[in-house]
Design an enzyme around this catalytic site. Structure first.
Site, PDB file in Angstrom:
ATOM      1  N   CYS A 163       4.052   4.117 -27.893  1.00  0.00           N
ATOM      2  CA  CYS A 163       5.204   5.252 -28.154  1.00  0.00           C
ATOM      3  C   CYS A 163       4.433   6.010 -29.240  1.00  0.00           C
ATOM      4  O   CYS A 163       3.857   5.644 -30.263  1.00  0.00           O
ATOM      5  CB  CYS A 163       6.264   4.433 -28.955  1.00  0.00           C
ATOM      6  SG  CYS A 163       7.495   5.780 -29.348  1.00  0.00           S
TER       7      CYS A 163
ATOM      8  N   GLY B  29       4.894   9.190 -15.053  1.00  0.00           N
ATOM      9  CA  GLY B  29       4.784  10.176 -14.199  1.00  0.00           C
ATOM     10  C   GLY B  29       5.222   9.872 -12.428  1.00  0.00           C
ATOM     11  O   GLY B  29       4.980  10.604 -11.642  1.00  0.00           O
TER      12      GLY B  29
END
Length: 245
Positions: free
Chosen positions: A10, A124
């Site tokens: 993150c 993605g």
């Protein structure tokens, strides 16, 4: 199976200020110590690690392989790799989801050169077809935005990817979820806390926009009851009936 995941990927400002998240990729020895401690206290629960392929100006291959090898020495053998660098200087957390280029081939090299490890690809992957393609090179895939923005995609996973059973009926799944919602409402949980993550479940279907609007406008109101959810579902069902007629 039960799993505890240590997220070293993150890039948000909050994790940077606390020196955790993607920052930890620069300190693999500390991550290894954390994982070892987690394994000691986790019993039979699987401990996994999620990471990026590098941070800022790191050379991705060196960064990723060194990080994974160091952590794997603890006995951890499951790594979920977001195939982008994390740019902590110069890009926002939102930009970090799109701008750094994806490098699936590098993650595939990791799997090829470390065949004893379980490598799960993240980043993605927009649909189940691309998930199927990814499973030819990786042990698993993790869907983030695709599953959040269009949750109904999960109804096809077993049938589409594994050839097991039929597509899960979304309305039946929501009927089961309604039982849970009623229990949580009785416990004082606000309706919005349970509906805000399923606004996109009917994406692309007749009535989806009105469904989202009804939940967005009414589930946030103080004392909102299960009737708000029921009315939102009725909007979609009525729209489907009109199309069928």
């Amino acid at each position: 199976y039960d799993e505890i995941n240590l997220n070293c990927g993150c890039p948000s400002d909050r994790v940077q200020s606390g020196a955790f998240g993607a920052c930890l990729m620069r300190d693999p020895d500390r991550v290894a110590d954390c994982v070892a401690a987690m394994q000691e206290g986790a019993g039979e629960t699987l401990v996994t690690v999620k990471c990026r392929i590098g941070v800022d100006d790191d050379e991705p291959r060196d960064s990723l392989f060194s990080f994974v090898d160091t952590v794997a020495e603890t006995g951890c053998n499951v790594f979920i790799v977001h195939a982008r660098k994390a740019w902590l200087n110069g890009l926002s957390p939102k930009e970090n989801r799109d701008i750094p280029p994806l490098d699936y081939d590098l993650v595939a090299d990791l799997k090829s050169e470390r065949p004893d490890l379980t490598i799960v690809l993240n980043g993605g992957i927009p649909n189940l077809e691309q998930s199927r393609n990814a499973l030819e090179r990786f042990d698993g895939v993790m869907l983030g935005r695709a599953a959040y923005q269009t949750p109904a995609i999960l109804a096809d996973v077993d049938a589409h990817l594994f050839g097991e059973g039929d597509r899960i009926d979304v309305f039946k799944a929501l009927s089961n979820y309604r039982i849970y919602m009623m229990q949580q409402l009785d416990n004082g949980t606000h309706l919005h806390a349970m509906t805000r993550h399923m606004l996109g479940i009917f994406a692309g279907l007749p009535g989806a926009r009105a469904y989202r609007r009804h939940l967005s406008e009414n589930a946030t109101r103080p004392g909102a009851s299960i009737d708000v959810f029921d009315d939102a579902l009725a909007i979609v069902k009525n729209a489907a009936d009109r199309v069928a007629a």
